[in-house]
Enzyme design. Structure first.
Site, PDB file in Angstrom:
ATOM      1  N   ARG A 102      30.419  36.313 116.225  1.00  0.00           N
ATOM      2  CA  ARG A 102      30.487  35.701 115.142  1.00  0.00           C
ATOM      3  C   ARG A 102      29.350  34.822 114.983  1.00  0.00           C
ATOM      4  NH1 ARG A 102      35.308  31.962 114.744  1.00  0.00           N
ATOM      5  NH2 ARG A 102      34.770  31.314 116.719  1.00  0.00           N
ATOM      6  N   ARG A 106      22.772  33.365 107.380  1.00  0.00           N
ATOM      7  CA  ARG A 106      22.667  33.139 106.154  1.00  0.00           C
ATOM      8  C   ARG A 106      21.322  33.692 105.499  1.00  0.00           C
ATOM      9  NH1 ARG A 106      25.550  28.170 106.458  1.00  0.00           N
ATOM     10  NH2 ARG A 106      27.595  28.711 107.026  1.00  0.00           N
ATOM     11  N   ARG A 179      34.216  27.091 132.537  1.00  0.00           N
ATOM     12  CA  ARG A 179      33.150  26.273 132.505  1.00  0.00           C
ATOM     13  C   ARG A 179      33.393  24.855 132.131  1.00  0.00           C
ATOM     14  NH1 ARG A 179      28.839  27.824 134.617  1.00  0.00           N
ATOM     15  NH2 ARG A 179      27.411  27.137 133.048  1.00  0.00           N
ATOM     16  N   ARG A 210      22.330  20.475 125.095  1.00  0.00           N
ATOM     17  CA  ARG A 210      22.066  19.998 123.942  1.00  0.00           C
ATOM     18  C   ARG A 210      22.246  18.545 124.104  1.00  0.00           C
ATOM     19  NH1 ARG A 210      27.750  21.287 120.380  1.00  0.00           N
ATOM     20  NH2 ARG A 210      29.104  20.646 121.939  1.00  0.00           N
ATOM     21  N   GLU A 230      24.462  16.988 127.485  1.00  0.00           N
ATOM     22  CA  GLU A 230      25.344  17.822 128.077  1.00  0.00           C
ATOM     23  C   GLU A 230      24.971  18.926 128.905  1.00  0.00           C
ATOM     24  OE1 GLU A 230      27.766  19.887 125.128  1.00  0.00           O
ATOM     25  OE2 GLU A 230      28.536  18.223 124.001  1.00  0.00           O
ATOM     26  N   TYR A 278      38.851  30.150 123.152  1.00  0.00           N
ATOM     27  CA  TYR A 278      37.956  28.921 122.621  1.00  0.00           C
ATOM     28  C   TYR A 278      38.530  28.694 121.308  1.00  0.00           C
ATOM     29  CZ  TYR A 278      33.872  26.643 121.352  1.00  0.00           C
ATOM     30  OH  TYR A 278      33.071  25.843 120.714  1.00  0.00           O
ATOM     31  N   ASP A 280      37.588  26.007 118.185  1.00  0.00           N
ATOM     32  CA  ASP A 280      37.254  24.724 117.392  1.00  0.00           C
ATOM     33  C   ASP A 280      38.157  23.714 116.985  1.00  0.00           C
ATOM     34  OD1 ASP A 280      34.508  25.623 117.604  1.00  0.00           O
ATOM     35  OD2 ASP A 280      34.571  26.667 115.793  1.00  0.00           O
TER      36      ASP A 280
END
Length: 296
Positions: A102, A106, A179, A210, A230, A278, A280
């Protein structure tokens, strides 16, 4: 969700830092032109990516081949390889292709990570929103479910379990893999550290994946700032699990636990850990609403 919070207009437009060079995410015309200065039009970008994707001649067998087939070798090496290997603690050639099917790409000059019509962060943060959702409910903090299982089971008609599904069944078939993350917070006496909410470090040498600068999620203008680095790590018993590892081995193991879960009439399994998927935040809300609609 608007019953519990007012959302601001935050739009996720992360930046990638590869050895001090900055690139826009998701991959879009700004990214392509920065990497290939002679690429200016969408047609040129598509041609360059297609040329590089030819390297993969058969069905992709792993994450590396999948990424190259989608976005080409240059972008894979700069913006995917190092970040992904830090995130998962495994070489890209050892990760399944399905993890990266995924990739948002763009062919326009648009740094908006998501296509959703409505985007935002709850004003005041998610904690305030969750508190409103639980108004009137009894909340017990620092209370281990498994240490108080009989008492808690007896006081509920239904149980929503969002912990690790393998732990619930006492690791009967063995441990699922996860993880975890370690967070390093730092308060800085400057008004702005990085100019963006999220900067990903995509090289392999930087130990963290990040840096978040929290004020940018709510357009803060405070004279000081707080950042969070992180650090991904392999999960072990006692750590807080964050991400399921949905490779073939773990998927097979989860399916065994999921069959046991179906035999539970009182317990409903949800969330990343209960469903070993997973999610979001928008996925989480959608899954919870769908699950709630099945309960009587």
């Amino acid at each position: 969700m608007n019953r519990f919070a007012e959302f601001n207009r935050f739009t996720n437009s992360p930046i990638a830092n590869f050895n001090g060079n900055l690139y826009n995410l998701p991959f879009n015309m700004n990214t392509f032109n920065k990497i290939w200065p002679d690429v200016i039009t969408p047609a040129q970008a598509k041609k360059r990516i297609a040329e590089q994707a030819k390297e993969i001649k058969d069905q992709p067998k792993n994450l590396e081949e999948q990424a190259i087939s989608l976005i080409g070798r240059d972008i894979y090496e700069l913006l995917i390889k190092g970040y992904t290997e830090k995130q998962w603690g495994r070489k890209c050639v050892d990760l399944p292709a399905s993890i990266i099917k995924r990739i948002p790409v763009r062919y326009i000059y648009d740094n908006n990570y998501f296509n959703d019509k409505y985007q935002g962060i709850p004003i005041g943060g998610y904690t305030r929103m969750i508190e409103k959702m639980f108004e009137g409910a009894e909340i017990r903090l620092n209370c281990d479910y498994f240490s108080n299982k009989k008492e808690l089971d007896d006081c509920a008609g239904k149980i929503i379990f969002t912990g690790m599904i393998d732990e619930f069944f006492e690791y009967k078939f063995g441990n699922l893999s996860y993880r975890t993350l370690r967070f390093e917070n730092e308060a800085l006496d400057i008004s702005d550290y990085q100019g963006n909410a999220v900067v990903n470090y995509t090289d392999s040498e930087t130990p963290y994946t990040r840096i978040l600068e929290h004020k940018h999620f709510e357009f803060g203008d405070q004279p000081a700032t707080i950042i969070t680095r992180e650090f991904p790590a392999e999960w072990k018993l006692g750590d807080e699990p964050y991400y399921p590892i949905n490779d073939e081995k773990n998927t097979t193991l989860f399916n065994k636990y999921n069959e046991l879960a179906k035999s539970q009439s009182k317990v409903i399994f949800g969330g990343r850990l209960g469903q070993y998927r997973y999610f979001d935040m928008d996925d989480t809300v959608e899954a919870a609403l769908e699950l709630a609609s099945t309960l009587t």
